[in-house]
Design an enzyme around this catalytic site. Structure first.
Site, mmCIF file in Angstrom:
data_model
loop_
_atom_site.group_PDB
_atom_site.id
_atom_site.type_symbol
_atom_site.label_atom_id
_atom_site.label_comp_id
_atom_site.label_asym_id
_atom_site.label_seq_id
_atom_site.Cartn_x
_atom_site.Cartn_y
_atom_site.Cartn_z
ATOM 1 N N GLY A 123 0.666 -1.339 0.047
ATOM 2 C CA GLY A 123 -0.104 -0.122 0.011
ATOM 3 C C GLY A 123 0.878 1.266 -0.105
ATOM 4 O O GLY A 123 0.412 2.349 0.753
ATOM 5 N N GLY A 161 -0.675 5.072 -0.629
ATOM 6 C CA GLY A 161 -1.708 5.318 0.098
ATOM 7 C C GLY A 161 -1.130 6.689 0.835
ATOM 8 O O GLY A 161 -0.084 7.013 0.953
ATOM 9 N N GLN A 162 -2.134 7.214 1.621
ATOM 10 C CA GLN A 162 -1.638 8.402 2.425
ATOM 11 C C GLN A 162 -0.667 8.194 3.366
ATOM 12 O O GLN A 162 0.155 9.045 3.682
ATOM 13 C CB GLN A 162 -3.201 8.880 3.365
ATOM 14 C CG GLN A 162 -2.868 9.894 4.050
ATOM 15 C CD GLN A 162 -3.816 10.250 5.289
ATOM 16 O OE1 GLN A 162 -4.481 9.280 5.810
ATOM 17 N NE2 GLN A 162 -3.857 11.347 5.652
ATOM 18 N N ASP A 202 1.992 -2.042 -4.499
ATOM 19 C CA ASP A 202 0.587 -1.360 -4.244
ATOM 20 C C ASP A 202 -0.177 -1.919 -5.699
ATOM 21 O O ASP A 202 0.539 -2.553 -6.460
ATOM 22 C CB ASP A 202 0.874 0.192 -4.506
ATOM 23 C CG ASP A 202 -0.566 0.694 -3.984
ATOM 24 O OD1 ASP A 202 -0.335 1.473 -2.754
ATOM 25 O OD2 ASP A 202 -1.632 0.619 -4.364
ATOM 26 N N ILE A 203 -1.373 -1.766 -5.454
ATOM 27 C CA ILE A 203 -2.253 -2.199 -6.472
ATOM 28 C C ILE A 203 -2.506 -1.247 -7.722
ATOM 29 O O ILE A 203 -2.984 -1.588 -8.747
ATOM 30 C CB ILE A 203 -3.660 -2.663 -6.339
ATOM 31 C CG1 ILE A 203 -4.533 -1.758 -5.563
ATOM 32 C CG2 ILE A 203 -3.624 -4.089 -5.598
ATOM 33 C CD1 ILE A 203 -5.958 -1.910 -5.391
ATOM 34 N N TYR A 250 -14.880 -2.357 8.346
ATOM 35 C CA TYR A 250 -13.398 -1.961 8.662
ATOM 36 C C TYR A 250 -12.746 -2.429 9.939
ATOM 37 O O TYR A 250 -11.901 -2.780 10.198
ATOM 38 C CB TYR A 250 -13.259 -0.474 8.347
ATOM 39 C CG TYR A 250 -12.026 0.276 8.526
ATOM 40 C CD1 TYR A 250 -10.980 -0.081 7.870
ATOM 41 C CD2 TYR A 250 -12.030 1.258 9.472
ATOM 42 C CE1 TYR A 250 -9.652 0.566 8.342
ATOM 43 C CE2 TYR A 250 -10.761 1.890 9.671
ATOM 44 C CZ TYR A 250 -9.692 1.773 9.082
ATOM 45 O OH TYR A 250 -8.697 2.212 9.602
ATOM 46 N N LYS A 294 -10.292 -4.959 11.335
ATOM 47 C CA LYS A 294 -9.051 -4.642 11.967
ATOM 48 C C LYS A 294 -9.109 -5.157 13.523
ATOM 49 O O LYS A 294 -7.935 -5.519 13.809
ATOM 50 C CB LYS A 294 -9.036 -3.122 12.000
ATOM 51 C CG LYS A 294 -8.674 -2.620 10.739
ATOM 52 C CD LYS A 294 -7.151 -2.688 10.247
ATOM 53 C CE LYS A 294 -6.739 -1.869 9.362
ATOM 54 N NZ LYS A 294 -5.240 -2.216 8.982
HETATM 55 N N1 SER Z 1 -8.764 7.196 9.210
HETATM 56 C C1 SER Z 1 -9.634 5.919 9.458
HETATM 57 C C2 SER Z 1 -11.017 6.091 8.908
HETATM 58 O O1 SER Z 1 -11.683 7.385 8.934
HETATM 59 C C3 SER Z 1 -9.719 5.488 10.871
HETATM 60 O O2 SER Z 1 -8.726 4.898 11.347
HETATM 61 O O3 SER Z 1 -11.463 5.149 8.285
#
Ligand code: SER
Length: 308
Positions: free
Chosen positions: A8, A11-12, A33-34, A140, A144
């Site tokens: 990844g 990403g940010q 990354d993809i 999510y 996690k």
């Molecule tokens: N920044 C993430 C989100 O908003 C939370 O860990 O999905």
């Protein structure tokens, strides 16, 4: 020279992590990354990697033989609610593929970010404890939270030195985040920097824990270099810098951009935000590996404007 594999990487977090690793560690870095190679990964080794594929994942490990792995590939909260199955497969199948590859190829250390999303609505809103029994309500968060249990499991069963931090909302200027619930904060600052008004998708009085990316990355590197014998948490440690609401962020921005305007139109992300704590108990991170931060909210906003 150690070999570091990053998933990844576009990403940010990836874009920032690469920079801090390059400036602080003598390492050969393999970015994956993809999506295609970006300017952030220029001059570095780059491979396409979809972590959902066990074969592809193992192929990269076989080729590169990393010492350390930063597994950042993930589907965040808002995108995860649009495609829960994708979130499930990337966040869980992908993470298990990485954990297994780390064991198979004798990786020395693995870092995987966790999140405030592991908490559910019944967790304490203030100073949410590291150990909790709340049930997350987003895909999510579910993936996690399960991931954190897997970290502990792989640590105990395979002696894999896997480490994790629960990041709060991360504020950064390089790669605009778009897939999370906390991302309004970056978006609001970016609109103010451009001189345009902003419509916020969270209500003005919605508090969330947040942190500037510099502090998040410095903490991550410090944490990864800390003495493994001092780490008493093998699920994930809490980290955060400050809590603010959209209105409080707006008021801070006004100090720098007096004409800035915001209106509020909460959407589905409001419910996600309301299921999360306002602040986390970070005492164990301070105690075990010396977690500390440099940026308060005003300094964060000031630094963001100086880069945008
Ligand atoms: N920044 C993430 C989100 O908003 C939370 O860990 O999905």
């Amino acid at each position: 020279m150690i070999k570091i594999l990053i998933t990844g990487s576009n990403g940010q977090v990836g874009a920032e992590l690469i920079r801090i690793i390059k400036s602080s560690i003598d390492a050969e870095i393999m970015c994956t990354d993809i999506t295609q190679k970006t300017k952030e990964t220029e001059g570095m080794e780059f491979e396409y990697l979809d972590v959902k594929s066990k074969e592809l994942t193992e192929k990269i490990f076989e080729k590169f033989h990393p010492d350390h792995v930063y597994h950042l590939a993930s589907i965040l909260s808002a995108s995860g609610e649009k495609d829960p199955y994708l979130a499930y497969t990337v966040n869980l199948t992908g993470t298990v593929n990485i954990l297994n590859a780390c064991v198979k190829y004798n990786v020395e250390k693995l870092f995987v970010p966790s999140t405030i999303g592991v908490y559910g609505p019944e967790a304490p809103k203030e100073d949410a404890p590291v150990r909790h029994s709340s049930i997350p309500t987003t895909m999510y968060g579910i993936t996690k939270a399960a991931g954190e249990m897997l970290f502990q499991y792989y640590y105990e069963k395979y002696n894999l030195d896997v480490r994790s931090l629960r990041y709060p909302g991360l504020i950064s200027y390089r790669v605009p985040p778009t897939a999370g619930t906390t991302d309004y904060a970056v978006d609001m600052i970016r609109h103010a920097a451009k001189g345009s008004s902003y419509t916020c998708y969270l209500g003005e009085d919605t508090p969330l824990p947040m942190m500037y990316m510099q502090d998040a990355m410095e903490s991550t590197i410090k944490f990864m270099h800390s003495d493994p014998d001092k780490l008493s948490v093998r699920t994930a440690y809490n980290v955060m810098s400050y809590t603010f609401t959209p209105k409080q962020l707006y008021e801070t921005i006004l100090k720098f951009k007096p004409g800035f305007r915001v209106d509020y139109k909460p959407d589905f992300r409001q419910q996600i935000a309301e299921s999360w704590p306002h602040s986390l108990d970070i005492s164990q991170s301070r105690h075990d590996w010396g977690f500390n931060i440099r940026y308060d909210l005003e300094k964060t906003v000031e630094d963001m404007f100086s880069h945008l």
